[in-house]
Design an enzyme around this catalytic site. Sequence first.
Site, PDB file in Angstrom:
ATOM      1  N   GLU A 224       0.312   9.318  -8.721  1.00 39.34           N
ATOM      2  CA  GLU A 224       1.526   9.093  -7.951  1.00 39.34           C
ATOM      3  C   GLU A 224       2.459   8.289  -8.856  1.00 39.34           C
ATOM      4  OE1 GLU A 224       1.680   8.157  -3.156  1.00 39.34           O
ATOM      5  OE2 GLU A 224       0.541   6.838  -4.420  1.00 39.34           O
TER       6      GLU A 224
ATOM      7  N   ASN B 237      -1.360   6.510   0.306  1.00 31.37           N
ATOM      8  CA  ASN B 237      -2.023   5.476   1.110  1.00 31.37           C
ATOM      9  C   ASN B 237      -1.271   5.179   2.407  1.00 31.37           C
ATOM     10  OD1 ASN B 237      -4.164   5.239  -0.612  1.00 31.37           O
ATOM     11  ND2 ASN B 237      -3.290   3.548  -1.774  1.00 31.37           N
TER      12      ASN B 237
END
Length: 282
Positions: free
Chosen positions: A152, A190
């Site tokens: 990411e 997340n």
Amino acid sequence: MTIQHVGIIGAGTMGNGIAQACAVAGLPVTMVDISDAAVQKGVATIAGSLDRLIKKDKLTAADKEAALARIATSTDYAALGKADIVIEAATENPDLKIRILKQLEGVAKEGAIVASNTSSISITKLAAVLAKPERFIGMHFFNPVPLMALVEIIRGLQTSDETHARVEALARQLGKSPITVKNAPGFVVNRILVPMINEAFFVLAENLATPEEIDEGMKLGCNHPIGPLALADMIGLDVCLSVMNVYYEEFADSKYRPCPLLKEMVAAGYLGRKTGRGVYTY
Ligand SMILES: NC(=O)c1ccc[n+]([C@@H]2O[C@H](COP(=O)([O-])OP(=O)(O)OC[C@H]3O[C@@H](n4cnc5c(N)ncnc54)[C@H](O)[C@@H]3O)[C@@H](O)[C@H]2O)c1
């Protein structure tokens, strides 16, 4: 300007995984930690991980030796002076990371990019402590780094297009599939994953199903490779709780309220695999 040399700060779980991924991809690496013991432990972990890849026929013994030969180690930040990019993967603590970034500024090569592997600290906030915030970016690898395909890439408000392009190219050079996201608490993966785990604790607390049934449901119904409660045990219930607390505070939104059962279990010391007991007993 392609990246020729990677510096890594921290030889722990993530730092040694990133070092391995870079070295296997053919890039020279310098990995720095605070003690010889920490650095040696990191190198030993890499050697063990490469041995497992050899057993699975994914690597040859010669590949292993070549990868290890590309990894230099040090306890002195000056050794990072030849790196075109330094990836910070030290302990998750904002004050520590700010200290490290300032220390790094004194030794980094002119024009070097600085990336952080932080899971929860604002990239924009970390960038703001640097003299060249446009050269700072988030590079969030997933554990275990050698096996997980995603990186990411997090752009802070200050990150330049050039910094982003070079880091995206590096991620691809490592054989990873990057996604680029804007800075926000939990970034993207997340932000979705941890509230789902938290919801699984609410479902458990409401006695809607057993832990096994909840996990089986998400595996078979959503094609997840592991159920949310088993995953919480792997991540650590304390880590899940602290991430929920960050969202709850940062977004000031009650939808991120940590499940009381999760809080109780953490208070009891049932943290998951690492303590031998979490949702399941190990
Ligand atoms: N473990 C994960 O699943 C995971 C996943 C994604 C991101 N992260 C992030 O990666 C970072 C590292 O996590 P980890 O799990 O590898 O932690 P870890 O505890 O395994 O390793 C951290 C290392 O940093 C070293 N360190 C501490 N202070 C230092 C300093 N001043 N200079 C150099 N090294 C220093 C420690 O000695 C240790 O070896 C954190 O920011 C964490 O949020 C972790």
